[in-house]
Structures are given as structure tokens and as C-alpha cells.
Design a protein around this motif. Structure first.
Motif, short mmCIF file in Angstrom:
data_model
loop_
_atom_site.label_atom_id
_atom_site.label_comp_id
_atom_site.label_asym_id
_atom_site.label_seq_id
_atom_site.Cartn_x
_atom_site.Cartn_y
_atom_site.Cartn_z
N ASP A 9 0.81 -1.22 0.00
CA ASP A 9 0.00 0.00 0.00
C ASP A 9 0.85 1.27 0.00
O ASP A 9 0.49 2.26 -0.63
CB ASP A 9 -0.93 0.01 1.22
CG ASP A 9 -2.05 -1.01 1.11
OD1 ASP A 9 -2.31 -1.47 -0.01
OD2 ASP A 9 -2.65 -1.35 2.15
N VAL A 10 1.97 1.25 0.73
CA VAL A 10 2.80 2.45 0.84
C VAL A 10 3.77 2.56 -0.33
O VAL A 10 3.92 3.62 -0.94
CB VAL A 10 3.56 2.46 2.18
CG1 VAL A 10 4.51 3.65 2.26
CG2 VAL A 10 2.58 2.50 3.35
N HIS A 11 4.44 1.48 -0.65
CA HIS A 11 5.38 1.45 -1.78
C HIS A 11 4.79 0.56 -2.86
O HIS A 11 4.90 -0.65 -2.81
CB HIS A 11 6.74 0.91 -1.31
CG HIS A 11 7.72 0.65 -2.43
ND1 HIS A 11 7.95 1.56 -3.43
CD2 HIS A 11 8.52 -0.41 -2.69
CE1 HIS A 11 8.86 1.07 -4.26
NE2 HIS A 11 9.21 -0.12 -3.83
N GLY A 12 4.12 1.20 -3.82
CA GLY A 12 3.54 0.43 -4.92
C GLY A 12 2.03 0.54 -5.03
O GLY A 12 1.46 0.11 -6.04
N GLY A 13 1.38 1.12 -4.03
CA GLY A 13 -0.08 1.16 -4.06
C GLY A 13 -0.68 2.50 -4.43
O GLY A 13 -1.90 2.64 -4.53
N ALA A 14 0.17 3.52 -4.66
CA ALA A 14 -0.36 4.87 -4.89
C ALA A 14 -1.18 4.98 -6.17
O ALA A 14 -2.13 5.76 -6.23
CB ALA A 14 0.79 5.89 -4.91
N GLY A 15 -0.82 4.21 -7.19
CA GLY A 15 -1.59 4.27 -8.43
C GLY A 15 -3.02 3.80 -8.23
O GLY A 15 -3.97 4.44 -8.71
N GLN A 16 -3.17 2.69 -7.54
CA GLN A 16 -4.51 2.19 -7.23
C GLN A 16 -5.28 3.21 -6.39
O GLN A 16 -6.45 3.51 -6.67
CB GLN A 16 -4.42 0.87 -6.46
CG GLN A 16 -5.78 0.37 -5.97
CD GLN A 16 -5.69 -0.93 -5.18
OE1 GLN A 16 -4.67 -1.60 -5.19
NE2 GLN A 16 -6.76 -1.28 -4.49
N GLN A 17 -4.62 3.76 -5.38
CA GLN A 17 -5.27 4.71 -4.49
C GLN A 17 -5.66 5.99 -5.23
O GLN A 17 -6.73 6.56 -4.99
CB GLN A 17 -4.35 5.02 -3.32
CG GLN A 17 -4.08 3.81 -2.43
CD GLN A 17 -2.77 3.89 -1.67
OE1 GLN A 17 -2.11 4.94 -1.66
NE2 GLN A 17 -2.36 2.80 -1.04
N CYS A 18 -4.80 6.42 -6.15
CA CYS A 18 -5.11 7.63 -6.93
C CYS A 18 -6.32 7.39 -7.82
O CYS A 18 -7.20 8.25 -7.92
CB CYS A 18 -3.90 8.03 -7.76
SG CYS A 18 -4.17 9.55 -8.72
N LEU A 19 -6.37 6.23 -8.45
CA LEU A 19 -7.52 5.93 -9.31
C LEU A 19 -8.80 5.86 -8.49
O LEU A 19 -9.87 6.28 -8.95
CB LEU A 19 -7.28 4.63 -10.07
CG LEU A 19 -8.37 4.23 -11.09
CD1 LEU A 19 -8.73 5.38 -12.02
CD2 LEU A 19 -7.91 3.01 -11.88
N GLU A 20 -8.72 5.36 -7.27
CA GLU A 20 -9.89 5.35 -6.40
C GLU A 20 -10.37 6.78 -6.12
O GLU A 20 -11.58 7.05 -6.10
CB GLU A 20 -9.56 4.62 -5.10
CG GLU A 20 -9.40 3.12 -5.28
CD GLU A 20 -8.83 2.42 -4.06
OE1 GLU A 20 -8.85 1.18 -4.02
OE2 GLU A 20 -8.33 3.12 -3.15
N VAL A 21 -9.41 7.69 -5.90
CA VAL A 21 -9.76 9.10 -5.68
C VAL A 21 -10.41 9.69 -6.92
O VAL A 21 -11.45 10.37 -6.84
CB VAL A 21 -8.51 9.91 -5.28
CG1 VAL A 21 -8.80 11.41 -5.32
CG2 VAL A 21 -8.04 9.51 -3.88
N LEU A 22 -9.82 9.43 -8.09
CA LEU A 22 -10.38 9.97 -9.34
C LEU A 22 -11.78 9.42 -9.59
O LEU A 22 -12.68 10.16 -10.00
CB LEU A 22 -9.46 9.62 -10.51
CG LEU A 22 -8.04 10.21 -10.47
CD1 LEU A 22 -7.25 9.76 -11.69
CD2 LEU A 22 -8.07 11.73 -10.38
N ASP A 23 -11.97 8.13 -9.34
CA ASP A 23 -13.30 7.53 -9.53
C ASP A 23 -14.31 8.15 -8.57
O ASP A 23 -15.48 8.37 -8.93
CB ASP A 23 -13.23 6.02 -9.30
CG ASP A 23 -12.60 5.27 -10.47
OD1 ASP A 23 -12.46 5.86 -11.56
OD2 ASP A 23 -12.25 4.08 -10.29
N ASP A 24 -13.87 8.45 -7.36
CA ASP A 24 -14.75 9.08 -6.37
C ASP A 24 -15.16 10.47 -6.84
O ASP A 24 -16.33 10.87 -6.76
CB ASP A 24 -14.04 9.14 -5.02
CG ASP A 24 -14.97 9.52 -3.87
OD1 ASP A 24 -16.19 9.65 -4.10
OD2 ASP A 24 -14.47 9.68 -2.74
#
Length: 279
Positions: free
Chosen positions: A116-131
Motif C-alpha cells: 500500500d505504501v510502496h507500490g499502491g499509490a496508483g490504485q489509491q489515486c484511481l480510487e480518488v479519481l473515480d470518487d
């Protein structure tokens, strides 16, 4: 009696065979003697005609991409291949390669650090954009949707970089998205949301906080219709190439048991002063 037993045995065997066939049922690949078909396409008709990126898309999405879609996905995968040995996943793979394990073990060591910390930012960013886009579809102006979403996040993944004042991968990736939007390949909604976040962050900060590689690739994955979970999986696929190359380079150097810091550097000791046990 014998005939009845034989019939029962035959029915039982057929049921067991059907159960075995259904146990690992898959819509991904059909395997028969002399036959391999990926999502219905004979492998011999894919080899030499379609790229690895095309087939990766086919496997996770079910259909082959258009040339324009494939080009955009390839750009995202290329951009995230490597970021040097200061990345923990790369460093860990290189250290593992000096410990006598196989190349596959060294690669697995690096890949397993992508969390989640190293490698997960892309997934987390897409979740923000989808929101953001989900709220915009409710009728809110995009700027209002962005402000509402960012109010819920202390840290906005995909923006800013601890090393680069401006990530050199941002502009070429977003230029490709802009071109794809203008050509009607993608809608441009995720791009618009990400750029609105950039504007909002710049207004709240004393310096610009531009998109980084995770933000730019999240835009691409979102525009291409990938889920946030697959966005992380595709990043892992991309970074695995860099991890493999670093592990191989370190293995070829012949160094043994290479630690996280040079041997001349000793970690600071923060415990009690030197003392002796009681008599």
C-alpha cells in the motif's frame, strides 16, 4: 449384480470426472492436446501478430485492444519500469540476489514489497479519481467534487514526488492521453479530474504539486476502463521488469551478502550505555 455394480461405478467415475473438470474451470485459457487458446483465440494466431501488451489486455479484459488503446497501455507500462535502487523493492531484490537464491526468488522478494505504501499509490489515486467522477455525475461541478473528496484525504496519492520537483514521466504520458481524448479513443474524464486536483492543490500550497508517475498512470488506467485493483496489478507487471534487471545485474557482479548499507557504515545504537550483568 455385477452389471449393476459396473453401472454404478461408471456413473460415479463420470461424476468425479465432471467435478474434476469444473474444479479449476476458467474462461481464460482452453487447453487440449495440441491446442492452446487464450480467451478463444488460438495461440498460434496470436504469436507474431499481437504484442505482449495486446495479450495482457486480452487476458484481463477478455477482448483484444485497439491499436490506440494498446499504445496508451504500453506507454503506462513503459513509464513505470524502474526508478533505481533507492526504491525499496529494487534494493531488496538486489540484496536477495547476493544471498545465493535463484533469480526467481530475488524477483519475488522485490515484488512482495510492493504494498500500500510502496507500490499502491496508483490504485489509491484511481480510487480518488473515480470518487471525484462519481460525485460529478450526481450533478456537482467538477471543482466542487474535487474539493469535497480532497477534504476527506490528508494525503493525496499520485501527486508530488519526494525526489523529482516535477516527475519527468508526467508530461509525455498526459500528452498521450490528451491526444487519445482528441481522437475519441478515451473520454478524458479522468484526465480532467486529475488536472482539477492539481489546480486545487496548487491553490492550497506555496509551490506546485504536480502529478507523479502514479497519478499519470492512474489517469491512463482509468481512461482505459481498468479497475483500481487492476491498476496496481499492471504497475506490478511493469515494475517486475526493472526488478528482474536489477536482480540480474547484481547477480552478475558476484557480490556476496550485500546488506542495505556499506559495511563501513554501522547503525547508530540507541539503547542503554554499556553495562555488566549483576553478580
Amino acid at each position: 449384480m455385477t452389471s449393476g455394480s459396473s453401472g454404478h461405478s461408471g456413473a460415479s467415475g463420470a461424476a468425479e470426472s465432471a467435478e474434476s473438470a469444473a474444479y479449476w474451470a476458467t474462461g481464460l485459457v482452453r487447453i487440449q492436446p495440441g491446442e492452446i487458446a487464450l480467451r478463444g483465440y488460438p495461440i498460434e494466431e496470436l504469436i507474431g501478430r499481437f504484442s505482449f501488451v495486446d495479450v495482457a489486455w486480452l487476458m484481463v479484459r477478455g477482448e483484444l485492444p485497439t491499436k490506440a488503446e494498446s499504445r496508451l497501455l504500453e506507454a503506462a507500462l513503459t513509464a513505470a519500469v524502474d526508478h533505481g535502487p533507492q526504491a525499496p523493492s529494487i534494493a531488496a531484490a538486489r540484496m536477495a540476489a547476493t544471498c545465493g537464491v535463484g533469480l526467481n526468488n530475488a524477483v519475488a522478494t522485490g515484488v512482495n514489497l510492493l504494498g500500500d505504501v510502496h507500490g499502491g499509490a496508483g490504485q489509491q489515486c484511481l480510487e480518488v479519481l473515480d470518487d471525484v467522477l462519481a460525485r460529478a455525475r450526481e450533478g456537482r461541478p467538477l471543482s466542487t467534487a474535487v474539493e469535497a473528496v480532497l477534504a476527506e484525504h490528508r494525503y493525496v496519492p499520485g501527486f508530488g514526488h519526494r525526489f523529482h520537483p516535477r516527475d519527468p514521466r508526467r508530461d509525455p504520458l498526459l500528452e498521450l492521453v490528451e491526444q487519445a481524448r482528441d481522437d475519441g479513443v478515451v473520454a478524458g474524464d479522468h484526465l480532467a479530474a486529475a488536472e482539477e486536483i492539481e489546480l486545487h492543490l496548487a491553490e492550497k500550497s506555496t509551490k506546485p504539486i504536480p502529478m507523479n508517475i502514479d497519478g499519470a498512470t492512474a489517469v491512463i488506467y482509468g481512461e482505459l476502463g481498468f479497475t483500481p485493483e487492476l491498476a496496481r496489478g499492471l504497475f506490478v507487471l511493469s515494475r517486475s521488469v526493472g526488478i528482474l534487471a536489477h536482480a540480474w545485474e547484481e547477480q552478475q557482479a558476484g557480490t556476496r551478502i550485500k546488506g542495505p548499507v556499506p559495511r563501513s557504515v554501522l547503525a547508530d545504537y540507541t539503547g542503554p550505555d554499556l553495562r555488566h550483568p549483576p553478580d
